[in-house]
Design an enzyme around this catalytic site. Structure first.
Site, PDB file in Angstrom:
ATOM      1  N   LYS A  49       0.825  -1.206   0.000  1.00 54.71           N
ATOM      2  CA  LYS A  49       0.000   0.000   0.000  1.00 54.71           C
ATOM      3  C   LYS A  49       0.866   1.266   0.000  1.00 54.71           C
ATOM      4  CE  LYS A  49      -1.721   1.562   4.037  1.00 54.71           C
ATOM      5  NZ  LYS A  49      -1.428   2.957   4.389  1.00 54.71           N
ATOM      6  N   ASN A  50       1.820   1.308   0.902  1.00 55.37           N
ATOM      7  CA  ASN A  50       2.601   2.542   1.059  1.00 55.37           C
ATOM      8  C   ASN A  50       3.505   2.835  -0.134  1.00 55.37           C
ATOM      9  OD1 ASN A  50       1.340   3.062   3.439  1.00 55.37           O
ATOM     10  ND2 ASN A  50       3.052   2.448   4.754  1.00 55.37           N
ATOM     11  N   CYS A 103      -5.286  11.415   9.988  1.00 53.61           N
ATOM     12  CA  CYS A 103      -4.694  10.260  10.654  1.00 53.61           C
ATOM     13  C   CYS A 103      -4.570  10.552  12.128  1.00 53.61           C
ATOM     14  CB  CYS A 103      -3.313   9.968  10.089  1.00 53.61           C
ATOM     15  SG  CYS A 103      -3.324   9.885   8.315  1.00 53.61           S
ATOM     16  N   ARG A 137       1.189  14.570  13.430  1.00 53.42           N
ATOM     17  CA  ARG A 137       2.095  14.138  12.363  1.00 53.42           C
ATOM     18  C   ARG A 137       2.462  15.364  11.562  1.00 53.42           C
ATOM     19  NH1 ARG A 137      -0.417   8.553   9.959  1.00 53.42           N
ATOM     20  NH2 ARG A 137       1.625   8.286   9.025  1.00 53.42           N
ATOM     21  N   ASP A 186       4.364  -0.032  12.211  1.00 54.69           N
ATOM     22  CA  ASP A 186       3.097  -0.549  11.694  1.00 54.69           C
ATOM     23  C   ASP A 186       2.802  -1.980  12.166  1.00 54.69           C
ATOM     24  OD1 ASP A 186       2.573   1.820  10.417  1.00 54.69           O
ATOM     25  OD2 ASP A 186       3.164   1.135   8.427  1.00 54.69           O
ATOM     26  N   ARG A 213      -8.968   0.036   4.466  1.00 49.27           N
ATOM     27  CA  ARG A 213      -8.009   1.003   3.915  1.00 49.27           C
ATOM     28  C   ARG A 213      -6.717   0.333   3.498  1.00 49.27           C
ATOM     29  NH1 ARG A 213      -5.919   4.698   8.085  1.00 49.27           N
ATOM     30  NH2 ARG A 213      -4.349   4.749   6.465  1.00 49.27           N
TER      31      ARG A 213
HETATM   32  C1  UD1 Z   1       4.855   6.406   6.659  1.00 53.37           C
HETATM   33  C2  UD1 Z   1       3.858   5.303   6.396  1.00 53.37           C
HETATM   34  C3  UD1 Z   1       3.263   4.784   7.710  1.00 53.37           C
HETATM   35  C4  UD1 Z   1       4.366   4.415   8.681  1.00 53.37           C
HETATM   36  C5  UD1 Z   1       5.383   5.538   8.832  1.00 53.37           C
HETATM   37  C6  UD1 Z   1       6.583   5.147   9.671  1.00 53.37           C
HETATM   38  C7  UD1 Z   1       2.961   5.916   4.210  1.00 53.37           C
HETATM   39  C8  UD1 Z   1       1.803   6.389   3.423  1.00 53.37           C
HETATM   40  N1  UD1 Z   1       2.803   5.819   5.536  1.00 53.37           N
HETATM   41  O1  UD1 Z   1       4.133   7.490   7.239  1.00 53.37           O
HETATM   42  O2  UD1 Z   1       2.446   3.661   7.442  1.00 53.37           O
HETATM   43  O3  UD1 Z   1       3.805   4.119   9.943  1.00 53.37           O
HETATM   44  O4  UD1 Z   1       5.871   5.940   7.531  1.00 53.37           O
HETATM   45  O5  UD1 Z   1       7.222   4.035   9.137  1.00 53.37           O
HETATM   46  O6  UD1 Z   1       4.000   5.590   3.670  1.00 53.37           O
HETATM   47  N2  UD1 Z   1       7.726  13.807  11.297  1.00 53.37           N
HETATM   48  C9  UD1 Z   1       8.087  15.101  11.594  1.00 53.37           C
HETATM   49  N3  UD1 Z   1       8.071  16.027  10.592  1.00 53.37           N
HETATM   50  C10 UD1 Z   1       7.723  15.723   9.319  1.00 53.37           C
HETATM   51  C11 UD1 Z   1       7.370  14.395   9.022  1.00 53.37           C
HETATM   52  C12 UD1 Z   1       7.383  13.462  10.038  1.00 53.37           C
HETATM   53  O7  UD1 Z   1       8.396  15.410  12.726  1.00 53.37           O
HETATM   54  O8  UD1 Z   1       7.730  16.626   8.471  1.00 53.37           O
HETATM   55  C13 UD1 Z   1       7.707  12.777  12.370  1.00 53.37           C
HETATM   56  C14 UD1 Z   1       6.307  12.224  12.572  1.00 53.37           C
HETATM   57  O9  UD1 Z   1       5.565  13.022  13.451  1.00 53.37           O
HETATM   58  C15 UD1 Z   1       6.574  10.869  13.141  1.00 53.37           C
HETATM   59  C16 UD1 Z   1       7.890  10.448  12.455  1.00 53.37           C
HETATM   60  O10 UD1 Z   1       8.450  11.656  11.962  1.00 53.37           O
HETATM   61  O11 UD1 Z   1       6.767  10.923  14.521  1.00 53.37           O
HETATM   62  C17 UD1 Z   1       7.719   9.457  11.349  1.00 53.37           C
HETATM   63  O12 UD1 Z   1       6.864   9.960  10.375  1.00 53.37           O
HETATM   64  P1  UD1 Z   1       7.044   9.620   8.837  1.00 53.37           P
HETATM   65  O13 UD1 Z   1       8.217   8.721   8.664  1.00 53.37           O
HETATM   66  O14 UD1 Z   1       7.003  10.884   8.078  1.00 53.37           O
HETATM   67  O15 UD1 Z   1       5.738   8.781   8.541  1.00 53.37           O
HETATM   68  P2  UD1 Z   1       4.768   8.936   7.318  1.00 53.37           P
HETATM   69  O16 UD1 Z   1       5.553   9.191   6.069  1.00 53.37           O
HETATM   70  O17 UD1 Z   1       3.668   9.854   7.681  1.00 53.37           O
END
Ligand code: UD1
Length: 445
Positions: free
Chosen positions: A23-24, A117, A122, A308, A400
């Site tokens: 999915k991701n 979410c 996030r 996850d 989802r």
């Molecule tokens: C992706 C995955 C999700 C998975 C996660 C971590 C998709 C669609 N989703 O989510 O299933 O659980 O990776 O493996 O691919 N953060 C910041 N600033 C930012 C972005 C992130 O501080 O600009 C923090 C977030 O709050 C969180 C951590 O970084 O605590 C990880 O987030 P991130 O790796 O960005 O996860 P997603 O890409 O949202």
């Protein structure tokens, strides 16, 4: 009308199960297809509501999409709009991925802030700061992120970016944006998740020049334009891990394929430590569940234990021999399954993001409701382990992210059925019950 899944407890799994495309990966690859005017053919795309939402978003931009079984033909040559409407974004965080491709290709993009979410805050600061470093001007007004290339330029500018945390989404956004930028971009402290390597592989097939994806420092040499390609989405390591954990939790023996075993190393090594026998052969993994020993896990960015799979692994640990400690380090509020597991008879003490579990002999079935995707999977596993039957509500989360979940479990021998009720189910009622135990803070995506 409402739907629920009825699960008969104390199930065992037998046989083989086929793992769907990730999915991701698929979500980000769909966004990446905006980068070219030529056709992209994506194979092994899972049919999920998250993917449907992303398709709607692309269609709204003017993309032509044809879905045949798990093959998706994407034609972005007629994009006319560079703006995502609020109502379509609707809780799909991955919709934000469109900002990188739209900005770098068309010079501007308007994308609503990704809400929806519920796993704690996030933020998207890493995406925004990186895009700014690449030469974008960004304004956030009324919940909309408005980005355009600074000055009179029509290209972003390659630069060196160092992420504060190795965000998966930010790494992907910045790779896509840099792919058409002027000159070289480096991303340090980049996320190393397999989905990022999948993205870079597809982009390179399209003509991008990306080096060292999967490493801590990624190098992207911008090119003038990107072409079409055919690409097969990698297998879903989280779905695969979920089935392995379900087998371990029921002392069952199953074979899963296709998988890329090294994507699952952190998971298979914890399953081994807890007593399962794991055999890896080519693109398949066979698990023989035996006793379940308590083991500790701590989630971490890849190649660490994936956040996850934290909830499903917690379900397994409820009936382990001995104690275990589960530490969530990636997201703030990803423990919403704990209170229901305790209601089923588990002995878990939650202290912030650490769950201390004392294994019990058995847990019992009951009415359950998932409040996010992965906790839903955890609760279904709990229902399969439990004595007695469970009814599982709130299927929109499960749908989802798990393709044909109940069908696959059925094929594996689990007695599980989707029921359609006239009576509308009020999620509130179950939420309220659960919330009596001080969990209103814990809601997950
Ligand atoms: C992706 C995955 C999700 C998975 C996660 C971590 C998709 C669609 N989703 O989510 O299933 O659980 O990776 O493996 O691919 N953060 C910041 N600033 C930012 C972005 C992130 O501080 O600009 C923090 C977030 O709050 C969180 C951590 O970084 O605590 C990880 O987030 P991130 O790796 O960005 O996860 P997603 O890409 O949202």
């Amino acid at each position: 009308e409402s739907q629920n899944l009825k699960v008969i407890g104390q199930g065992k799994l037998y046989g083989k199960v086929e793992i769907s495309g990730a999915k991701n990966s698929a979500l980000v690859l769909l966004a990446a297809s905006l980068l070219t005017n030529e056709k992209i053919i994506l194979e092994n795309v899972p049919r999920l509501t998250d993917i449907d939402k992303m398709e709607n978003i692309l269609e709204n931009l003017g993309v032509n999409l044809v879905f045949k079984k798990n093959k998706l033909e994407i034609d972005s040559k007629n994009i006319s709009i560079k703006e995502l409407p609020n109502e379509l974004v609707n809780g799909l965080r991955a919709s934000f991925f469109c900002i990188g491709p739209l900005l770098t290709k068309f010079g501007e993009a308007k994308v609503p802030l990704p809400g929806g979410c519920n796993i704690g805050s996030r933020p998207i600061d890493e995406h925004i700061n990186g895009l700014k470093a690449l030469g974008a001007e960004i304004l956030i007004e009324e919940g909309i992120v408005k980005a355009k290339i600074k000055g009179n330029k029509n290209k972003l500018n390659g630069t060196n970016i160092k992420l504060k945390c190795p965000s998966v989404g930010a790494t992907e956004t910045l790779i896509m944006a840099a792919s058409l930028a002027e000159g070289r971009t480096t991303i340090e402290n980049a996320a190393r998740e397999p989905e990022i390597q999948d993205l870079c592989q597809m982009l390179n097939k399209m003509g991008a020049k990306i080096y060292d994806s999967g490493k801590e420092k990624i190098i992207i040499d911008g090119v003038n334009n990107l072409g079409g390609c055919t690409h097969k989405v990698i297998p879903d390591r989280i779905e695969a891990g979920t089935f392995l954990i379900a087998a371990a939790a029921t002392s069952s023996s199953i074979k899963i394929s296709p998988v890329i075993p090294n994507h699952l190393e952190a998971v298979t090594s914890k399953l081994k430590e807890s007593g399962s026998k794991i055999t890896i052969k080519g693109n398949s993994i066979t698990i023989k569940g035996k006793e379940i020993k308590g083991v500790d896990i701590e989630t971490a960015p890849f190649p660490g234990f994936p956040t996850d799979l934290q909830a499903p692994f917690t379900a397994l640990m409820t009936i382990a021999n001995g104690e275990s400690k589960i530490t969530e380090t990636i997201f703030e509020n990803r423990m919403s399954h704990i209170s229901l597991l305790n209601k089923m008879g588990a002995k878990i003490k939650l202290n912030k993001n650490v769950a201390y579990i004392k294994g019990v002999k058995a847990i019992k079935g009951m009415d359950l409701v998932g409040s996010d995707l992965r906790s839903s999977a955890a609760l279904i596993i709990a229902g399969i382990i439990a004595k007695g039957n469970s009814k599982f509500y709130g299927l929109e989360h499960l749908d989802r992210g798990y393709e044909n979940f109940e069908l696959k479990l059925k094929i594996l021998g689990i007695s599980i059925k989707r029921e359609f009720n006239k009576k509308t189910f009020t999620e509130k009622k179950y939420k309220l019950e659960a919330e009596s135990e001080d969990i209103q803070k814990f809601r997950v995506a």
